[in-house]
Motif scaffolding. Structure first.
Motif, PDB file in Angstrom:
ATOM      1  N   TYR A  34       0.841  -1.201   0.000  1.00 50.86           N
ATOM      2  CA  TYR A  34       0.000   0.000   0.000  1.00 50.86           C
ATOM      3  C   TYR A  34       0.880   1.257   0.000  1.00 50.86           C
ATOM      4  CZ  TYR A  34      -3.313   3.474   1.810  1.00 50.86           C
ATOM      5  OH  TYR A  34      -4.079   4.597   1.991  1.00 50.86           O
ATOM      6  N   ARG A  69     -10.137  -2.881   8.122  1.00 52.31           N
ATOM      7  CA  ARG A  69     -10.603  -1.523   7.844  1.00 52.31           C
ATOM      8  C   ARG A  69      -9.865  -0.513   8.718  1.00 52.31           C
ATOM      9  NH1 ARG A  69     -16.618  -0.958   8.725  1.00 52.31           N
ATOM     10  NH2 ARG A  69     -15.949  -0.730  10.865  1.00 52.31           N
ATOM     11  N   TYR A  70      -9.697  -0.840   9.993  1.00 51.33           N
ATOM     12  CA  TYR A  70      -9.010   0.072  10.900  1.00 51.33           C
ATOM     13  C   TYR A  70      -7.560   0.277  10.475  1.00 51.33           C
ATOM     14  CZ  TYR A  70      -7.129   2.137  15.120  1.00 51.33           C
ATOM     15  OH  TYR A  70      -6.515   2.982  16.003  1.00 51.33           O
ATOM     16  N   PHE A  72      -6.085   0.028   7.528  1.00 47.19           N
ATOM     17  CA  PHE A  72      -5.889   0.822   6.324  1.00 47.19           C
ATOM     18  C   PHE A  72      -6.422   2.247   6.482  1.00 47.19           C
ATOM     19  CE2 PHE A  72      -5.001  -3.378   4.753  1.00 47.19           C
ATOM     20  CZ  PHE A  72      -3.856  -3.128   4.012  1.00 47.19           C
ATOM     21  N   THR A  73      -7.349   2.453   7.402  1.00 45.88           N
ATOM     22  CA  THR A  73      -7.755   3.819   7.732  1.00 45.88           C
ATOM     23  C   THR A  73      -6.603   4.537   8.428  1.00 45.88           C
ATOM     24  OG1 THR A  73     -10.070   3.172   7.930  1.00 45.88           O
ATOM     25  CG2 THR A  73      -9.414   5.223   9.004  1.00 45.88           C
ATOM     26  N   VAL A  74      -5.957   3.842   9.349  1.00 50.02           N
ATOM     27  CA  VAL A  74      -4.790   4.412  10.025  1.00 50.02           C
ATOM     28  C   VAL A  74      -3.679   4.667   9.001  1.00 50.02           C
ATOM     29  CG1 VAL A  74      -2.955   3.925  11.691  1.00 50.02           C
ATOM     30  CG2 VAL A  74      -5.318   3.435  12.284  1.00 50.02           C
ATOM     31  N   ARG A  76      -3.958   5.357   5.824  1.00 49.35           N
ATOM     32  CA  ARG A  76      -4.314   6.547   5.042  1.00 49.35           C
ATOM     33  C   ARG A  76      -4.066   7.812   5.868  1.00 49.35           C
ATOM     34  NH1 ARG A  76      -8.783   9.370   5.085  1.00 49.35           N
ATOM     35  NH2 ARG A  76      -9.951   7.736   6.099  1.00 49.35           N
ATOM     36  N   ASN A  77      -4.438   7.781   7.152  1.00 43.61           N
ATOM     37  CA  ASN A  77      -4.223   8.936   8.016  1.00 43.61           C
ATOM     38  C   ASN A  77      -2.734   9.230   8.220  1.00 43.61           C
ATOM     39  OD1 ASN A  77      -6.957   9.291   8.275  1.00 43.61           O
ATOM     40  ND2 ASN A  77      -7.095   8.202  10.223  1.00 43.61           N
TER      41      ASN A  77
END
Length: 180
Positions: A34, A69-70, A72-74, A76-77
Motif C-alpha cells: 500500500y 478496515r481500521y 488501512f484507515t490508520v 491513510r491517516n
C-alpha cells in the motif's frame, strides 16, 4: 492466533488479545505494498512502523472491531499526516546534501594573505583611535562588557559610552576603507 484475525475482535476477554507480532506478519506485507505505491521505498518501513505504533496505542483503549478496515484507515491517516508535515516544512523544495561534503570556501594561500592584511589594517585602525574611544571599544568588543559596566569603569554616562563606541566604529571603517 491467526484464526482470531479472520473474525472481528469484539471483546478481548472472549477472543484473547491479538499479538502485535502476529498482526505485523499478517498485515505487514499488505501495508508495505500500500505504501510502496504511494511513497518512495525509503519511507515504507517508517510508515508501516507508524501504523503499528498507532494500532498498539489504540488497542490499549478500546477493542478494534474490524482490524482490516481500521489498519488501512490508520495507514491513510499516516500518509495524510506525512504529506501535511512535508508541505509545512517545504518538503517539495527540499534538496538532499549528498555529494556536498566539500567545504564551500577553500582557504587558498591568496585568501589567507588577504585575510592577514585585513586583520593588520583593523588592528592599525583600532590603535589609531583616540584613547577613550579605543578603551570603550576594547572593553565592549574584546572583553564583552556591557555599556553600563563600561560607563561605571570609565566614570562616564551610558550615553557617552554609546557615543564613544559609535565614533570608534565610524573611524575604524573610514580608516580601513582609506587603506584599501
Amino acid at each position: 492466533m491467526l484464526e482470531q484475525l479472520d473474525h472481528p475482535v469484539t471483546d478481548r476477554r472472549q477472543v484473547g488479545e491479538p499479538d502485535l507480532a502476529v498482526w505485523l506478519a499478517h498485515y505487514g506485507p499488505a501495508l508495505r505494498r500500500y505504501f510502496g505505491r504511494r511513497v518512495g521505498d525509503i519511507e515504507v518501513d517508517d510508515l508501516v512502523q507508524e501504523v503499528f505504533l498507532r494500532l498498539h496505542a489504540a488497542r490499549r483503549d478500546t477493542p478494534i472491531d474490524n482490524v482490516d478496515r481500521y489498519m488501512f484507515t490508520v495507514a491513510r491517516n499516516v500518509l495524510v499526516s506525512r504529506h501535511r508535515s512535508d508541505r509545512a516544512r517545504g518538503g517539495p523544495f527540499h534538496q538532499t546534501l549528498e555529494g556536498m561534503n566539500e567545504p564551500v570556501d577553500h582557504l587558498s594561500p591568496e585568501r589567507i594573505a588577504i585575510g592577514s592584511e585585513e586583520y593588520a589594517r583593523a588592528v592599525r585602525a583600532i590603535v589609531a583611535l583616540p584613547p577613550r574611544a579605543r578603551a570603550a571599544f576594547q572593553f565592549h568588543r574584546f572583553e564583552n562588557m556591557t555599556y553600563q559596566s563600561i560607563a561605571q569603569r570609565m566614570g562616564i554616562s551610558k550615553e557617552s559610552v554609546k557615543e564613544l563606541i559609535h565614533r570608534a566604529l565610524v573611524r575604524i571603517a573610514e580608516q580601513m576603507e582609506a587603506e584599501a
